[in-house]
Scaffold this active site. Structure first.
Site, PDB file in Angstrom:
ATOM      1  CB  CYS A   1      -0.147  79.202   8.201  1.00  0.00           C
ATOM      2  SG  CYS A   1      -0.555  80.734   9.069  1.00  0.00           S
TER       3      CYS A   1
ATOM      4  CG  ASP B   1       3.639  79.888  10.263  1.00  0.00           C
ATOM      5  OD1 ASP B   1       4.524  80.167   9.440  1.00  0.00           O
ATOM      6  OD2 ASP B   1       2.543  80.474  10.297  1.00  0.00           O
TER       7      ASP B   1
ATOM      8  CG  HIS C   1      -0.125  84.642  17.282  1.00  0.00           C
ATOM      9  ND1 HIS C   1      -1.361  85.221  17.158  1.00  0.00           N
ATOM     10  CD2 HIS C   1       0.328  84.487  16.013  1.00  0.00           C
ATOM     11  CE1 HIS C   1      -1.659  85.383  15.879  1.00  0.00           C
ATOM     12  NE2 HIS C   1      -0.641  84.959  15.156  1.00  0.00           N
TER      13      HIS C   1
ATOM     14  CG  ASP D   1       2.087  84.216  12.040  1.00  0.00           C
ATOM     15  OD1 ASP D   1       2.003  84.301  10.798  1.00  0.00           O
ATOM     16  OD2 ASP D   1       1.093  84.071  12.782  1.00  0.00           O
TER      17      ASP D   1
ATOM     18  CE  LYS E   1       3.054  82.616   7.464  1.00  0.00           C
ATOM     19  NZ  LYS E   1       2.300  82.556   8.697  1.00  0.00           N
TER      20      LYS E   1
ATOM     21  CG  HIS F   1       1.852  88.786  13.863  1.00  0.00           C
ATOM     22  ND1 HIS F   1       1.451  88.984  12.564  1.00  0.00           N
ATOM     23  CD2 HIS F   1       1.418  87.536  14.197  1.00  0.00           C
ATOM     24  CE1 HIS F   1       0.806  87.902  12.139  1.00  0.00           C
ATOM     25  NE2 HIS F   1       0.778  87.009  13.108  1.00  0.00           N
TER      26      HIS F   1
HETATM   27 ZN   LIG Z   1      -0.529  85.293  13.082  1.00  0.00          ZN
END
Ligand SMILES: [Zn+2]
Length: 202
Positions: A141, A11, A72, A53, A97, A55
């Site tokens: 994470c 990340d 975020h 990440d 993810k 999202h």
């Molecule tokens: Zn997140």
């Protein structure tokens, strides 16, 4: 370093670095060190994985929809991009993810590559037995990923000079490192790894 090792960078995205919406204090400070690890693995023709990440705009992971975090790393946004200082090789395998709008996914073991392959299956495919893990954030994470990797049966080595934590509570990162080590993770620094690598070649 053995053939069955791989590097996992967790990340390193704009939103997790200073000026990002969920910045880890000095999160960008570890990127030059990560780049050194990347060079070593790339030159050894060992796989480099990079998780992110990724999202949707609307997810219960975000405060606005009842979750714990400010928005975020929204898909295709500037904040979701890898930090510009990070030098990923072209061969790097990107693991995404957090696409499920109703789940928090902190671990790379909940991530998939561009073709939808799960991380665990990729590790099996490449016969990876040891993961070297660095990135953000040590207490979320990175921690969840390392715990899953150990459960999966992989050996894990933490890149001590290339992890940083959020530390919502003071010492969260320290506690996370202690926990990971107590469950079997080893620690390394770039100096030590460089020496190991030079020794194997020489
Ligand atoms: Zn997140």
């Amino acid at each position: 370093m053995k053939k069955k090792s791989a590097l996992l960078i967790v990340d390193i995205q704009n939103d997790f670095c200073p000026n990002g919406s969920l910045a880890v204090p000095e999160g960008d400070a570890i990127i030059p060190v990560l780049n050194k690890y990347i060079k070593i693995f790339s030159s050894g023709k060992l796989p480099v994985f990079a998780s992110r990440d990724w999202h949707p705009k609307k997810t219960t992971h975000f405060k606005e929809f009842g979750g714990p975090w400010p928005a975020h790393c929204v898909q295709d946004s500037h904040g979701a991009r890898f930090h510009p200082v990070l030098r990923l090789p072209e061969s790097a395998i990107i693991l995404s993810k957090g696409m499920d709008p109703e789940a928090d996914s902190y671990s790379a073991f909940q991530a998939v590559d561009a073709k939808g392959n799960e991380f665990a299956d990729l590790l099996k495919k490449f016969s990876i037995k040891e993961l070297f893990v660095g990135g953000l954030a040590a207490d979320y994470c990175v921690r969840w990923t390392v715990l899953d990797a150990l459960k999966f049966g992989s050996r894990v080595t933490l890149l001590m000079d290339a992890i940083k934590g959020v530390n919502l509570r003071e010492k969260d990162s320290e506690a996370a490192v202690e926990e990971m080590v107590s469950l079997g993770a080893k620690k390394i620094t770039i100096e030590k790894l460089s020496r190991m690598f030079a020794g194997e070649r020489g």
